[in-house]
Design an enzyme around this catalytic site. Structure first.
Site, short mmCIF file in Angstrom:
data_model
loop_
_atom_site.label_atom_id
_atom_site.label_comp_id
_atom_site.label_asym_id
_atom_site.label_seq_id
_atom_site.Cartn_x
_atom_site.Cartn_y
_atom_site.Cartn_z
N HIS A 57 0.87 -1.22 -0.15
CA HIS A 57 0.02 0.15 -0.12
C HIS A 57 0.90 1.33 0.15
O HIS A 57 1.46 1.56 0.77
CB HIS A 57 -0.93 0.01 1.18
N HIS A 176 -9.04 -10.61 -1.41
CA HIS A 176 -8.93 -10.46 -0.04
C HIS A 176 -9.94 -11.31 0.65
O HIS A 176 -11.16 -10.82 0.41
CB HIS A 176 -8.93 -8.96 0.34
N HIS A 230 -2.66 -12.65 1.53
CA HIS A 230 -2.53 -12.77 3.00
C HIS A 230 -3.31 -14.00 3.57
O HIS A 230 -4.14 -13.69 4.59
CB HIS A 230 -2.70 -11.48 3.76
N ASN A 276 -5.66 -6.57 9.35
CA ASN A 276 -6.43 -7.44 8.73
C ASN A 276 -5.79 -8.12 7.44
O ASN A 276 -5.17 -7.50 6.61
CB ASN A 276 -7.43 -6.40 7.98
N ASP A 303 2.08 -6.67 2.34
CA ASP A 303 0.96 -6.03 2.79
C ASP A 303 1.33 -4.82 3.75
O ASP A 303 0.76 -4.45 4.66
CB ASP A 303 -0.09 -6.92 3.79
#
Ligand code: NCD
Length: 433
Positions: A57, A176, A230, A276, A303
């Site tokens: 990100h 996700h 993830h 998360n 992540d």
């Protein structure tokens, strides 16, 4: 400029010399003549193909207070990465060609890693209608990874359409996996003994596993490529193992923090451990390590989720989800996978470079260390260690869960297309403004 790496160990194997010239690995062999090259004494250092992150990100556009493409690129280069995938949950969302092209262009300006934009699956990440997938795939940014990360593509019909739609572009849907009906909006930690003890609303493992089970069947039905973001539970590893044995085109990633940290750390309600998907119990961590070791999980992906202090420093239930990852990823993998004997350095190269590059269709990265290949490489000192000091990180944010830990191994140099971005463990051109 050319560089001669003296006595470097490619993938941790027998030491040799490597000449980097004209952007490529020009020569590999013993006692290479230095010619005009600058010599780097690489005794004891391991040469890896530059790391490739499938899940970063970078926050630009929209949240430049937390990270920019330049600051995130700098963190990536220091972490040994030569390519990163910039997630689509920016503001505005990367759901059309102009945005992904801008992200790619800003990555080129920063010039520290190759920034591959991820396109959103659904317009505005709302999970209702498809984003402009074809125009993003055909744009100058040539998007090959599409994801609503941060949100699950929970509608099965939309997921089926997305899988069908990306197929002609040889692109992949990175899901996700989290059923919003099973993991409600207030959930903020693993559902189990820990959520009961802390009195926090939990996420059950089945919220992830049931979506992965559904999605592998959709991938089989459509014959398209699915990538699971993830992975955090032992059950998900089992589903993926089963799907791969069946010949389904599924790949998966695990984050460094899910390989090292458990939900026991939540006892102090420190929001640095809020992420998360959530940190899970030790049995899950063991299954993730085993899954990465046997190749069921293809890749480590950071992540990297920077958050400004005014979003993260709150009571646990109110704090933002996410942790920094780029500068600590290799050290965490060295601790959890190499020091434990689960992977050797060739295995690390496979899971952190070769496979992620293949999944993201990133040309010129994740290549074997052979003559003529683009010089996207990183030099690692396996005998060094690094103390994680949040204030020394170059990210604009400070939310590392590894503060105060000493992690094994250290990145000494990173080369992007033959040009060093990092030398002696420092950015060649300093920290970007
Ligand atoms: N992984 C995280 O904990 N956070 C991510 C998105 C997300 O919520 O998955 C972020 O963008 O901050």
């Amino acid at each position: 400029m050319s560089y001669l790496l003296k006595n470097v160990a490619p993938l941790g194997g027998a030491p040799t010399d490597v000449l980097i010239d004209n952007g490529v690995l020009a020569e590999l062999g013993t006692d290479l003549a230095r010619g005009a090259a600058e010599v780097l004494d690489a005794d004891g250092l391991v040469l890896l193909p530059g790391l490739v992150d499938l899940h970063t990100h970078l926050r630009e556009p929209g949240r430049e207070d937390a990270e920019t493409i330049a600051s995130g690129s700098a963190a990536a280069a220091l972490g040994g990465f030569t390519a990163v995938h910039a997630m689509a949950n920016t503001n505005p969302v990367a759901d059309r060609a102009e945005i992904v092209e801008q992200v790619a262009r800003l990555g080129e300006y920063a010039g520290l890693v190759e920034v591959r934009p991820v396109g959103a699956v659904s317009a505005g990440l709302r999970g209702e209608t498809l984003a402009e997938i074809a125009t993003m795939a055909r744009s100058a940014a040539a998007v090959r990874v599409f994801s609503d990360d941060g949100a699950c593509v929970h509608d099965a019909r939309l997921m089926r359409r997305a899988l069908e739609y990306v197929k002609p572009f040889d692109a992949v849907i990175a899901q996700h996996a989290q059923d919003p009906r099973l993991a409600d909006a207030a959930a903020c930690c693993h559902e189990g003994e820990v959520s009961g003890r802390l009195g926090l609303p939990g996420w059950p493992a089945v919220a992830e596993e049931s979506i992965v089970a559904r999605d592998v069947m959709l991938a089989e039905h459509t014959g398209s490529r699915l990538h699971v973001c993830h992975v955090s539970t032992a059950g998900t590893v089992e589903v993926i193992r089963w799907a791969k044995a069946r010949g389904i085109e599924v790949t998966a990633e695990v984050t460094p923090h899910h390989l090292l940290l458990t939900c026991d750390l939540l006892a102090g309600y420190d929001p640095l451990y809020k992420v998360n998907p959530p940190l899970r119990p030790a049995d899950d961590v063991a299954a993730l390590r085993a899954g990465l070791a046997d190749g069921t999980i293809d890749a480590v992906a950071t992540d990297h989720a920077p958050h400004a202090a005014h979003d993260k420093d709150h009571a646990f239930a109110d704090a933002a989800f996410g942790m920094l990852g780029l500068q600590t990823a290799l050290g965490v993998v060295a601790e959890t996978m190499v020091a434990t004997g689960l992977l050797d350095w060739a295995g690390v190269a496979d899971r952190m470079s070769l496979r992620p590059a293949r999944i993201g269709r990133v040309a010129g990265h994740g290549r074997p260390l052979q003559r003529g290949e683009p010089a996207n490489v990183t030099l690692v000192d396996p005998a060094a260690s690094q103390l994680v000091d949040p204030d020394a990180l170059v990210s604009r944010s400070r939310n590392t869960p590894f503060a105060g830990r000493t992690l094994p191994a250290a990145v000494r140099a990173t080369f992007l297309r033959g040009r060093p971005t990092v030398l002696d463990g420092k950015l060649v051109n300093g920290i970007p403004a």
